[in-house]
Design a protein around this motif. Structure first.
Motif, short mmCIF file in Angstrom:
data_model
loop_
_atom_site.label_atom_id
_atom_site.label_comp_id
_atom_site.label_asym_id
_atom_site.label_seq_id
_atom_site.Cartn_x
_atom_site.Cartn_y
_atom_site.Cartn_z
N UNK A 164 0.85 -1.17 0.00
CA UNK A 164 0.00 0.00 0.00
C UNK A 164 0.89 1.23 0.00
N UNK A 165 0.45 2.21 -0.76
CA UNK A 165 1.25 3.43 -0.93
C UNK A 165 0.97 4.40 0.21
N UNK A 166 2.00 5.01 0.73
CA UNK A 166 1.85 5.99 1.80
C UNK A 166 1.77 7.39 1.20
N UNK A 167 0.87 8.19 1.77
CA UNK A 167 0.71 9.57 1.31
C UNK A 167 1.53 10.50 2.20
N UNK A 168 2.01 11.56 1.62
CA UNK A 168 2.74 12.56 2.41
C UNK A 168 1.75 13.44 3.16
N UNK A 169 2.23 14.14 4.13
CA UNK A 169 1.39 15.04 4.92
C UNK A 169 0.79 16.13 4.04
N UNK A 170 1.56 16.62 3.11
CA UNK A 170 1.09 17.66 2.19
C UNK A 170 -0.07 17.15 1.34
N UNK A 171 0.04 15.93 0.85
CA UNK A 171 -1.01 15.35 0.03
C UNK A 171 -2.28 15.16 0.85
N UNK A 172 -2.16 14.66 2.05
CA UNK A 172 -3.33 14.48 2.92
C UNK A 172 -3.98 15.81 3.27
N UNK A 173 -3.18 16.83 3.51
CA UNK A 173 -3.70 18.16 3.80
C UNK A 173 -4.46 18.72 2.60
N UNK A 174 -3.91 18.53 1.42
CA UNK A 174 -4.57 19.01 0.20
C UNK A 174 -5.88 18.28 -0.05
N UNK A 175 -5.90 16.98 0.15
CA UNK A 175 -7.13 16.20 -0.04
C UNK A 175 -8.19 16.63 0.97
N UNK A 176 -7.82 16.84 2.22
CA UNK A 176 -8.79 17.26 3.23
C UNK A 176 -9.33 18.66 2.94
N UNK A 177 -8.51 19.54 2.41
CA UNK A 177 -8.94 20.89 2.05
C UNK A 177 -9.97 20.83 0.92
N UNK A 178 -9.70 20.03 -0.09
CA UNK A 178 -10.63 19.90 -1.23
C UNK A 178 -11.95 19.30 -0.77
N UNK A 179 -11.90 18.27 0.05
CA UNK A 179 -13.13 17.65 0.55
C UNK A 179 -13.95 18.62 1.40
N UNK A 180 -13.29 19.40 2.24
CA UNK A 180 -14.04 20.36 3.06
C UNK A 180 -14.68 21.44 2.21
N UNK A 181 -14.02 21.88 1.14
CA UNK A 181 -14.62 22.88 0.25
C UNK A 181 -15.84 22.30 -0.45
N UNK A 182 -15.78 21.05 -0.85
CA UNK A 182 -16.93 20.40 -1.49
C UNK A 182 -18.11 20.33 -0.52
N UNK A 183 -17.84 19.96 0.71
CA UNK A 183 -18.91 19.88 1.72
C UNK A 183 -19.53 21.25 1.95
#
Length: 106
Positions: A1-20
């Motif tokens: 399984x591939x590990x995500x960097x902190x920056x990538x996780x932060x970016x994904x959470x930001x995009x998801x929160x904007x969608x919500x």
């Protein structure tokens, strides 16, 4: 399984929160613009304006007041006393009919 960097996780959470937030904003009820109160046209007696305001107090539509003003004038200022008052208080008001033989006065 591939590990995500902190920056990538932060970016994904930001995009998801904007969608919500966009979905929540889109589903929020839109308030209707404030509508100016209906003014009686010139020639309608103040007595009719007052009586019809009381008669149509439970009806948010302006059509009730407009119809009532005409009936009030034709029936010598006789309008039933309240929104649920019996039309038999004013026989002229009660007996006025439209072309379809329905009550013309509210």
């Amino acid at each position: 399984m591939k590990k995500f960097s902190v920056t990538t996780l932060l970016l994904i959470s930001l995009v998801l929160s904007l969608v919500v937030f966009e979905i929540a904003d889109a589903t929020a009820p839109v308030s209707a613009p404030a509508k100016a109160p209906l003014q009686a046209p010139p020639g309608v007696p103040a007595v009719c304006v007052t009586k019809c305001a009381k008669r149509c107090s439970r009806n948010p539509r302006d059509l009730c007041k407009k119809l009532c003003w005409g009936c009030c004038q034709k029936c010598n200022y006789c309008v039933p006393s309240g929104p649920f008052a019996d039309k038999s208080e004013c026989p002229c008001y009660r007996d006025m009919k439209n072309k379809k033989k329905q009550s013309k006065c509210p």
